[in-house]
Design an enzyme around this catalytic site. Sequence first.
Site, short mmCIF file in Angstrom:
data_model
loop_
_atom_site.label_atom_id
_atom_site.label_comp_id
_atom_site.label_asym_id
_atom_site.label_seq_id
_atom_site.Cartn_x
_atom_site.Cartn_y
_atom_site.Cartn_z
N GLY A 244 2.03 5.07 -6.12
CA GLY A 244 0.85 4.84 -5.31
C GLY A 244 -0.47 4.66 -6.02
N PRO B 131 5.99 5.07 -9.98
CG PRO B 131 5.22 4.88 -12.19
CD PRO B 131 6.16 5.67 -11.32
N GLY B 132 4.84 1.77 -9.17
CA GLY B 132 5.20 0.36 -9.13
C GLY B 132 4.02 -0.50 -9.55
NE ARG B 133 -0.58 -1.58 -5.24
CZ ARG B 133 -0.35 -2.46 -4.26
NH1 ARG B 133 -0.76 -3.70 -4.39
NH2 ARG B 133 0.24 -2.09 -3.14
CE1 TYR C 117 0.60 -5.15 3.05
CE2 TYR C 117 0.38 -6.26 0.95
CZ TYR C 117 1.13 -5.52 1.84
OH TYR C 117 2.39 -5.15 1.50
CB CYS D 206 2.16 -26.17 8.38
SG CYS D 206 2.44 -27.67 7.43
C1 LIG Z 1 6.74 1.28 -2.84
C2 LIG Z 1 7.15 2.63 -3.26
C3 LIG Z 1 6.71 3.15 -4.48
C4 LIG Z 1 5.77 2.42 -5.40
O1 LIG Z 1 4.49 2.33 -4.87
P1 LIG Z 1 3.28 1.73 -5.76
O2 LIG Z 1 2.12 1.80 -4.85
O3 LIG Z 1 3.67 0.32 -6.08
O4 LIG Z 1 3.15 2.58 -6.96
C5 LIG Z 1 7.18 4.40 -4.84
N1 LIG Z 1 8.01 5.11 -4.04
C6 LIG Z 1 8.44 4.63 -2.86
C7 LIG Z 1 9.35 5.46 -2.04
C8 LIG Z 1 8.03 3.39 -2.43
O5 LIG Z 1 8.45 2.93 -1.25
#
Ligand SMILES: *Cc1c(COP(=O)(O)O)cnc(C)c1O
Length: 427
Positions: free
Chosen positions: A244, A287-289, A329, A355
Site C-alpha cells: 500500500g 508491496p506492489g506499486r 481512477y 472510441c
Molecule cells: C494489491 C495488493 C497489494 C499491493 O498493493 P500496493 O498498493 O500495490 O502496494 C498487497 N496485498 C494485497 C492483498 C493486495 O490486494
Amino acid sequence: MSHFSYRNGVLCAENLPLSDVAERFGSPTYVYSKAALTENFAAYADACKRAGHGDNQALVCYAVKANSNIAVLNVLARLGAGFDIVSGGELQRVLAAGGNPRKVLFSGVGKTREEMRLALEHDILCFNIESIDELDRLNEVAGAMGKIAPISLRVNPNVDAKTHPYISTGLRENKFGIAYEDALPAYLRAKSLPHLHITGIDCHIGSQLLDDAPLLEALDRLIDLADLLAAEGIALHHLDIGGGIGIAYNNDTPVAIGDYLGRVFQRIDTWRAERYDGKPIQMLCEPGRSIVGNAGVLLTKVEYLKHGAEKHFAIVDAAMNDLMRPAMYEAWHGVQAVAPRSEATQVYDIVGPVCESGDWLARARELALHPGDLLAIMSAGAYGMTMASNYNTRGRAAEVMVDGDQAYLIRKRETPAELFALESILP
Ligand SMILES: *Cc1c(COP(=O)(O)O)cnc(C)c1O
C-alpha cells in the site's frame, strides 16, 4: 534517484535514449528500468536487514498484480523476493519466472478449488483467508489431498486509508477481509479444522498511501488481535502488514520505505520484548506499486494534433486499453516529451484513439508538440500493463526492460491475428 532522466536533451531509461527504444521496438511500449526495480526492492530488503530482521524474520512478498511480466518477477526472485498472488495464473507466472513457491502468499476473496489445489501441490508459504466459507473449503480441499494448509486470516482493521475509494480496502464496508469483531471466532473455527494450520495474521488496507499513520494504526490493531489469540493458545508465526505504500505521481511525497519499516520493526520489537520475552515473530509485507510504479514508463507517439476553439488535443498511439488508470481512477501521470522542443507551448489533452470519451491519458499539459513526437507517460510501471485490455481489437503494447545501455524485449507486441486466434465461427 530517477532512472529516467534527460541526457543531451533526450529522455533516457538508464543510459539508453527512449528514442532508440521506439526505433527498435515501435510504440506504444512499456519501458522498465532494471536498476530502478532493483533499487526499489532494496529499499525494503535493506530496511529489514538494518533492523536486524534476517531472512527468517522478514520476507518481502512482491504483489504480482502490480506488474506480472515474468522478466520483472525473475529480477525480483533473484533478489530474494517472495510473492503475493491473487490467482492460480499468477502462481504459474511466479513458477515460470523461477520464483520460490515456499515464499508465496495467496491472497484474494474468491479462490477456486482448482487454485487451492495448485497452490497446495506447490507447498506455498501461506493462504491469506478472507471468509469463513473459504476456511471450510480449504480444509476440505487440503483434506482430500492429505495435506495441511498453512493459513492466515485477512483481518479488516476498519482503518481509513484516506485514499481513492476504489483502492481503499480496509473499511468495514469493503468486500475484503474478515471484520475485526469476527476475527477471534474465525480463528477459533480455523483451529478446530483438522487440515488447516494457523501460521499468521494479515491485513491490507489500501493502495497509494502517502502517509504511514493508517498503516501503523492497522499494525497496532493486528498486534492487539495477536495478543487476544495468544491468550486463546493460538501462537502466530508471522504478521503480514500488507502493501500500500504510494509513489510520487505528481508532487506527492510518499513516506520513505526505510522510515516506514523502521517504525514497523520498532513497534514489533518493543511488543515482543514486553510481552513475549523477545521471542521473534516474522514480519511479512506485500508491496506492489512502490516497487514497480516508478520503474516504468509508457512510451507513445503523437499521431495527430487537433487544435480547437475550446481545447487542443494530442492524439497518441497509446490509449485507455494500454493504461487504464486515468479512465478508471482519474489518475494523474506525468507526461514528458522524449526530445523537448524549444518552441512555444500549448495546453493539450493527451488522448488515445479508442472510441470512448473516457479515453484520455492526461489533461491540460503544456507541451510543444509536432506529429511524430514521442512522449513518455511517467510512473506507469504499476497497474499499467497488468490492467491492459484488447478493447477496440488493439494488441497490447510491447514491454522492454532496460539494463544500462541494453534493451531487452520482454513481451512482444500482440498482433491482430493473435487477438482472435481463440475464436471460431459457426460451421
Ligand atoms: C494489491 C495488493 C497489494 C499491493 O498493493 P500496493 O498498493 O500495490 O502496494 C498487497 N496485498 C494485497 C492483498 C493486495 O490486494
